[in-house]
Design a protein around this motif. Structure first.
Motif, mmCIF file in Angstrom:
data_model
loop_
_atom_site.group_PDB
_atom_site.id
_atom_site.type_symbol
_atom_site.label_atom_id
_atom_site.label_comp_id
_atom_site.label_asym_id
_atom_site.label_seq_id
_atom_site.Cartn_x
_atom_site.Cartn_y
_atom_site.Cartn_z
ATOM 1 N N VAL A 67 0.866 -1.175 0.000
ATOM 2 C CA VAL A 67 0.000 0.000 0.000
ATOM 3 C C VAL A 67 0.903 1.225 0.000
ATOM 4 O O VAL A 67 1.839 1.311 0.803
ATOM 5 C CB VAL A 67 -0.924 0.037 1.234
ATOM 6 N N CYS A 68 0.642 2.166 -0.906
ATOM 7 C CA CYS A 68 1.420 3.399 -0.945
ATOM 8 C C CYS A 68 0.496 4.566 -1.267
ATOM 9 O O CYS A 68 -0.655 4.382 -1.649
ATOM 10 C CB CYS A 68 2.550 3.317 -1.966
ATOM 11 N N GLY A 69 1.027 5.760 -1.133
ATOM 12 C CA GLY A 69 0.273 6.962 -1.463
ATOM 13 C C GLY A 69 0.502 7.395 -2.892
ATOM 14 O O GLY A 69 1.406 6.898 -3.582
ATOM 15 N N ARG A 70 -0.305 8.333 -3.330
ATOM 16 C CA ARG A 70 -0.205 8.832 -4.697
ATOM 17 C C ARG A 70 1.126 9.537 -4.945
ATOM 18 O O ARG A 70 1.679 9.468 -6.045
ATOM 19 C CB ARG A 70 -1.392 9.768 -4.985
ATOM 20 N N VAL A 91 -2.910 1.836 -4.306
ATOM 21 C CA VAL A 91 -2.510 3.241 -4.217
ATOM 22 C C VAL A 91 -3.645 4.048 -3.612
ATOM 23 O O VAL A 91 -4.778 4.003 -4.096
ATOM 24 C CB VAL A 91 -2.164 3.808 -5.613
ATOM 25 N N VAL A 92 -3.335 4.798 -2.545
ATOM 26 C CA VAL A 92 -4.311 5.686 -1.928
ATOM 27 C C VAL A 92 -4.295 7.004 -2.707
ATOM 28 O O VAL A 92 -3.255 7.658 -2.807
ATOM 29 C CB VAL A 92 -3.971 5.955 -0.446
ATOM 30 N N ALA A 117 -7.837 1.147 1.456
ATOM 31 C CA ALA A 117 -6.656 0.578 0.800
ATOM 32 C C ALA A 117 -6.131 -0.628 1.567
ATOM 33 O O ALA A 117 -5.800 -1.665 0.974
ATOM 34 C CB ALA A 117 -5.568 1.640 0.672
ATOM 35 N N VAL A 118 -6.046 -0.511 2.888
ATOM 36 C CA VAL A 118 -5.538 -1.628 3.692
ATOM 37 C C VAL A 118 -6.512 -2.801 3.625
ATOM 38 O O VAL A 118 -6.090 -3.960 3.496
ATOM 39 C CB VAL A 118 -5.254 -1.188 5.146
ATOM 40 N N ASP A 136 2.896 9.823 5.195
ATOM 41 C CA ASP A 136 1.510 10.118 5.575
ATOM 42 C C ASP A 136 0.621 8.881 5.557
ATOM 43 O O ASP A 136 -0.191 8.674 6.458
ATOM 44 C CB ASP A 136 0.928 11.210 4.674
ATOM 45 N N VAL A 137 0.748 8.035 4.539
ATOM 46 C CA VAL A 137 -0.083 6.829 4.454
ATOM 47 C C VAL A 137 0.221 5.885 5.614
ATOM 48 O O VAL A 137 -0.680 5.386 6.288
ATOM 49 C CB VAL A 137 0.094 6.125 3.089
#
Length: 196
Positions: A67-70, A91-92, A117-118, A136-137
């Motif tokens: 899981v990662c951020g944009r 992807v969040v 996402a999780v 942040d994520v």
């Protein structure tokens, strides 16, 4: 069901990247040993010490989904459509990636927030682990009680400023068990299980 693990290289002062998002010396240990490891990209092997190789093999062997951020997705251009670890990336993002050339063909899913996402990552991972990117994520996932383990690849450098490991604001008070410690060269791994 596997664990949700927040894992990243981090400076002594708690940063996972410089202000410009680049890791600088935080990734130097990926090339300072005599054991060659290859994960997602055979053209880019790591050369690490034996203790580091043992830990990374164990960790990577359990990961099913990341899981990662944009922000990280954009910085890496989605790793060219190839997950950097595991078989899938969630992807969040609040912005669609409609113009990404690998959309629809690469094993990437987009979710509107960290809990979704999780949850999606856990469904995809089955009994394998989910890794969550720091920043942040990762901080949001930890604050929401979604993280089971935090692994710091502690690098002996002070960056002075940059992207904080737990994102803006940091986590609330959270207790952890005593760490598992693996000493590499120019990196010390500290793996903390969240105390439940």
């Amino acid at each position: 069901m596997g664990a949700v693990v927040l894992f990243a290289a981090v400076s002594l002062d708690g940063f996972v990247g410089r202000d410009d998002d680049m890791p600088g010396p935080l990734f130097d240990w990926y090339g300072n040993g005599d054991v060659e490891l290859t994960f997602s990209d055979p053209a880019r092997p790591f050369r690490v010490t034996a203790p580091t190789a043992g830990l990374l093999r164990e960790f990577a062997g359990r990961v099913g989904v990341m899981v990662c951020g944009r922000r990280l997705f954009d910085l890496t251009d989605g790793w060219g459509g190839v997950p950097p670890n595991g078989e899938h990336v969630v992807v969040v993002t609040h912005r669609p990636a409609d113009d990404w050339p690998h959309r629809g063909t690469a094993p990437f899913t987009f979710a509107p927030d960290v809990p979704a996402a999780v949850e999606r990552a856990r469904d995809l991972a089955g009994d394998r682990d989910v890794t969550v990117s720091a920043g942040d994520v990762g901080g949001q996932a930890l604050r929401a009680g979604l993280v089971d383990r935090v692994v710091l690849a502690q690098v002996p450098v002070v960056l002075g400023s940059g992207r904080p490991f737990f994102g803006v604001g940091g986590p609330p008070e959270i207790a952890f068990e005593d760490p598992r410690v693996v000493q590499g060269s120019r990196v010390t791994f500290l793996a903390y299980d969240v105390r439940r």
